[in-house]
Scaffold this motif. Sequence first.
Motif, PDB file in Angstrom:
ATOM      1  N   LEU A  32       0.838  -1.193   0.000  1.00  0.00           N
ATOM      2  CA  LEU A  32       0.000   0.000   0.000  1.00  0.00           C
ATOM      3  C   LEU A  32       0.878   1.250   0.000  1.00  0.00           C
ATOM      4  CD1 LEU A  32      -2.668   1.554   0.206  1.00  0.00           C
ATOM      5  CD2 LEU A  32      -2.582   1.176   2.684  1.00  0.00           C
ATOM      6  N   HIS A  33       1.879   1.267   0.865  1.00  0.00           N
ATOM      7  CA  HIS A  33       2.808   2.401   0.923  1.00  0.00           C
ATOM      8  C   HIS A  33       3.510   2.590  -0.428  1.00  0.00           C
ATOM      9  CE1 HIS A  33       5.717   5.243   2.507  1.00  0.00           C
ATOM     10  NE2 HIS A  33       6.661   4.513   1.941  1.00  0.00           N
ATOM     11  N   SER A  34       3.950   1.488  -1.021  1.00  0.00           N
ATOM     12  CA  SER A  34       4.624   1.571  -2.324  1.00  0.00           C
ATOM     13  C   SER A  34       3.709   2.166  -3.390  1.00  0.00           C
ATOM     14  CB  SER A  34       5.078   0.181  -2.773  1.00  0.00           C
ATOM     15  OG  SER A  34       6.092  -0.296  -1.927  1.00  0.00           O
ATOM     16  N   LEU A  35       2.461   1.733  -3.408  1.00  0.00           N
ATOM     17  CA  LEU A  35       1.496   2.273  -4.366  1.00  0.00           C
ATOM     18  C   LEU A  35       1.318   3.776  -4.156  1.00  0.00           C
ATOM     19  CD1 LEU A  35      -0.714   2.049  -6.547  1.00  0.00           C
ATOM     20  CD2 LEU A  35      -2.309   1.425  -4.705  1.00  0.00           C
ATOM     21  N   GLY A 133       7.940   2.472  -5.761  1.00  0.00           N
ATOM     22  CA  GLY A 133       7.544   2.092  -4.418  1.00  0.00           C
ATOM     23  C   GLY A 133       8.141   2.879  -3.281  1.00  0.00           C
ATOM     24  N   SER A 134       8.996   3.861  -3.593  1.00  0.00           N
ATOM     25  CA  SER A 134       9.559   4.668  -2.506  1.00  0.00           C
ATOM     26  C   SER A 134       9.541   6.139  -2.907  1.00  0.00           C
ATOM     27  CB  SER A 134      10.989   4.217  -2.166  1.00  0.00           C
ATOM     28  OG  SER A 134      11.838   4.398  -3.274  1.00  0.00           O
ATOM     29  N   PHE A 135       9.585   6.987  -1.911  1.00  0.00           N
ATOM     30  CA  PHE A 135       9.563   8.426  -2.146  1.00  0.00           C
ATOM     31  C   PHE A 135      10.834   8.829  -2.879  1.00  0.00           C
ATOM     32  CE2 PHE A 135      10.366  12.821  -0.718  1.00  0.00           C
ATOM     33  CZ  PHE A 135       9.194  13.411  -1.159  1.00  0.00           C
ATOM     34  N   CYS A 136      10.709   9.517  -3.984  1.00  0.00           N
ATOM     35  CA  CYS A 136      11.847   9.929  -4.801  1.00  0.00           C
ATOM     36  C   CYS A 136      12.235  11.360  -4.436  1.00  0.00           C
ATOM     37  CB  CYS A 136      11.483   9.825  -6.286  1.00  0.00           C
ATOM     38  SG  CYS A 136      12.837  10.300  -7.365  1.00  0.00           S
ATOM     39  N   ARG A 137      13.223  11.500  -3.558  1.00  0.00           N
ATOM     40  CA  ARG A 137      13.643  12.823  -3.087  1.00  0.00           C
ATOM     41  C   ARG A 137      14.093  13.732  -4.234  1.00  0.00           C
ATOM     42  NH1 ARG A 137      13.171  13.564   1.960  1.00  0.00           N
ATOM     43  NH2 ARG A 137      13.389  11.920   3.489  1.00  0.00           N
ATOM     44  N   ASN A 138      14.795  13.181  -5.204  1.00  0.00           N
ATOM     45  CA  ASN A 138      15.255  14.004  -6.324  1.00  0.00           C
ATOM     46  C   ASN A 138      14.091  14.623  -7.086  1.00  0.00           C
ATOM     47  OD1 ASN A 138      17.954  13.636  -5.820  1.00  0.00           O
ATOM     48  ND2 ASN A 138      18.187  11.960  -7.278  1.00  0.00           N
ATOM     49  N   ARG A 139      12.999  13.903  -7.157  1.00  0.00           N
ATOM     50  CA  ARG A 139      11.811  14.401  -7.874  1.00  0.00           C
ATOM     51  C   ARG A 139      11.209  15.625  -7.175  1.00  0.00           C
ATOM     52  NH1 ARG A 139       8.712  12.233 -12.477  1.00  0.00           N
ATOM     53  NH2 ARG A 139       6.717  13.222 -12.247  1.00  0.00           N
ATOM     54  N   PHE A 140      11.453  15.735  -5.873  1.00  0.00           N
ATOM     55  CA  PHE A 140      10.864  16.806  -5.086  1.00  0.00           C
ATOM     56  C   PHE A 140      11.884  17.844  -4.625  1.00  0.00           C
ATOM     57  CE2 PHE A 140       7.837  13.442  -5.056  1.00  0.00           C
ATOM     58  CZ  PHE A 140       6.616  14.087  -5.102  1.00  0.00           C
ATOM     59  N   SER A 141      13.136  17.707  -5.037  1.00  0.00           N
ATOM     60  CA  SER A 141      14.133  18.695  -4.614  1.00  0.00           C
ATOM     61  C   SER A 141      14.086  19.894  -5.553  1.00  0.00           C
ATOM     62  CB  SER A 141      15.533  18.081  -4.596  1.00  0.00           C
ATOM     63  OG  SER A 141      15.995  17.837  -5.900  1.00  0.00           O
ATOM     64  N   GLY A 142      14.525  21.011  -5.041  1.00  0.00           N
ATOM     65  CA  GLY A 142      14.519  22.221  -5.838  1.00  0.00           C
ATOM     66  C   GLY A 142      13.139  22.841  -5.958  1.00  0.00           C
ATOM     67  N   ALA A 143      13.070  23.862  -6.786  1.00  0.00           N
ATOM     68  CA  ALA A 143      11.812  24.577  -7.036  1.00  0.00           C
ATOM     69  C   ALA A 143      11.751  24.917  -8.525  1.00  0.00           C
ATOM     70  CB  ALA A 143      11.748  25.839  -6.174  1.00  0.00           C
ATOM     71  N   PRO A 144      11.579  23.911  -9.371  1.00  0.00           N
ATOM     72  CA  PRO A 144      11.567  24.163 -10.818  1.00  0.00           C
ATOM     73  C   PRO A 144      10.365  24.998 -11.249  1.00  0.00           C
ATOM     74  CG  PRO A 144      10.911  21.904 -10.360  1.00  0.00           C
ATOM     75  CD  PRO A 144      11.347  22.510  -9.052  1.00  0.00           C
ATOM     76  N   LYS A 145      10.578  25.817 -12.249  1.00  0.00           N
ATOM     77  CA  LYS A 145       9.512  26.697 -12.739  1.00  0.00           C
ATOM     78  C   LYS A 145       8.253  25.927 -13.098  1.00  0.00           C
ATOM     79  CE  LYS A 145      12.500  30.320 -14.579  1.00  0.00           C
ATOM     80  NZ  LYS A 145      12.904  31.082 -15.776  1.00  0.00           N
ATOM     81  N   ILE A 146       8.411  24.760 -13.696  1.00  0.00           N
ATOM     82  CA  ILE A 146       7.245  23.998 -14.158  1.00  0.00           C
ATOM     83  C   ILE A 146       6.313  23.639 -13.004  1.00  0.00           C
ATOM     84  CG2 ILE A 146       8.374  21.726 -14.061  1.00  0.00           C
ATOM     85  CD1 ILE A 146       5.900  22.956 -16.774  1.00  0.00           C
ATOM     86  N   ALA A 147       6.845  23.475 -11.803  1.00  0.00           N
ATOM     87  CA  ALA A 147       5.987  23.155 -10.653  1.00  0.00           C
ATOM     88  C   ALA A 147       5.012  24.292 -10.373  1.00  0.00           C
ATOM     89  CB  ALA A 147       6.828  22.852  -9.416  1.00  0.00           C
ATOM     90  N   MET A 148       5.495  25.535 -10.421  1.00  0.00           N
ATOM     91  CA  MET A 148       4.599  26.676 -10.173  1.00  0.00           C
ATOM     92  C   MET A 148       3.702  26.944 -11.376  1.00  0.00           C
ATOM     93  SD  MET A 148       3.321  28.712  -8.024  1.00  0.00           S
ATOM     94  CE  MET A 148       4.386  28.394  -6.640  1.00  0.00           C
ATOM     95  N   ILE A 149       4.230  26.741 -12.569  1.00  0.00           N
ATOM     96  CA  ILE A 149       3.403  26.908 -13.772  1.00  0.00           C
ATOM     97  C   ILE A 149       2.211  25.954 -13.700  1.00  0.00           C
ATOM     98  CG2 ILE A 149       3.346  26.498 -16.284  1.00  0.00           C
ATOM     99  CD1 ILE A 149       6.338  27.485 -16.284  1.00  0.00           C
ATOM    100  N   ASP A 150       2.484  24.699 -13.375  1.00  0.00           N
ATOM    101  CA  ASP A 150       1.411  23.710 -13.294  1.00  0.00           C
ATOM    102  C   ASP A 150       0.468  23.979 -12.121  1.00  0.00           C
ATOM    103  OD1 ASP A 150       2.377  22.482 -15.559  1.00  0.00           O
ATOM    104  OD2 ASP A 150       3.301  20.796 -14.494  1.00  0.00           O
ATOM    105  N   THR A 151       0.992  24.505 -11.026  1.00  0.00           N
ATOM    106  CA  THR A 151       0.149  24.849  -9.875  1.00  0.00           C
ATOM    107  C   THR A 151      -0.828  25.962 -10.252  1.00  0.00           C
ATOM    108  OG1 THR A 151       1.877  24.174  -8.324  1.00  0.00           O
ATOM    109  CG2 THR A 151       0.169  25.673  -7.484  1.00  0.00           C
ATOM    110  N   LEU A 152      -0.333  26.992 -10.919  1.00  0.00           N
ATOM    111  CA  LEU A 152      -1.206  28.084 -11.361  1.00  0.00           C
ATOM    112  C   LEU A 152      -2.253  27.574 -12.362  1.00  0.00           C
ATOM    113  CD1 LEU A 152       1.528  30.840 -11.682  1.00  0.00           C
ATOM    114  CD2 LEU A 152      -0.439  30.914 -10.123  1.00  0.00           C
TER     115      LEU A 152
END
Length: 187
Positions: A32-35, A133-152
């Motif tokens: 369940l955690h992995s999913l 199945g595990s949290f990918c820290r690299n995927r969530f590191s930094g503050a890439p522009k696309i993250a805010m573009i997609d949030t808006l």
Amino acid sequence: RDKVIDYLTENWMTPSQQAMSKLWLIFDVDRLHSLRMDVLNEKGLAGLNEAILEVGKNDICVALKEITRFLERSERSVAFHCVKGKDRTGVLAMLIQSVLAHTDEQIIQEYFLSDAPMREPSSDGGNRVLERGSFCRNRFSGAPKIAMIDTLKFVRKKYGSVSPGYLDDISFDASWRKRLVNAQKKL
């Protein structure tokens, strides 16, 4: 955290994933955690911001009102932060900047200023390989522009706008927005 997991399950999992999650809740919590981690990793920072905006509406409204009250009674600026300054802080900053009539470009660029100091070194050569199945820290590191573009984009698609749309929905209405603008002007 539980609210984010509930949001993830209800909004991002396919019907078959939802069914499996109910089964694994009883028989195999590791699976369940992995999913859950796979689904979260797929959504990335923009998805995390979406979840923060959706499950944290009351807390966000309280924070905006407290910031407004502080600015009204003080002649100083206010500082707010979280551990890295990109998730909850980035969302709150985006909302305040929207009230203060900053352009999307300004919001995105200021969010991106947090990127380089926070980017974690990647052992995968910068390719951000997802480990299933595990949290990918690299995927969530930094503050890439696309993250805010997609949030808006998400906010505008669901609420029509940040201000008044989303902010009206969380009860940070026109009178509160005017108070924030006026308090900021006196600084």
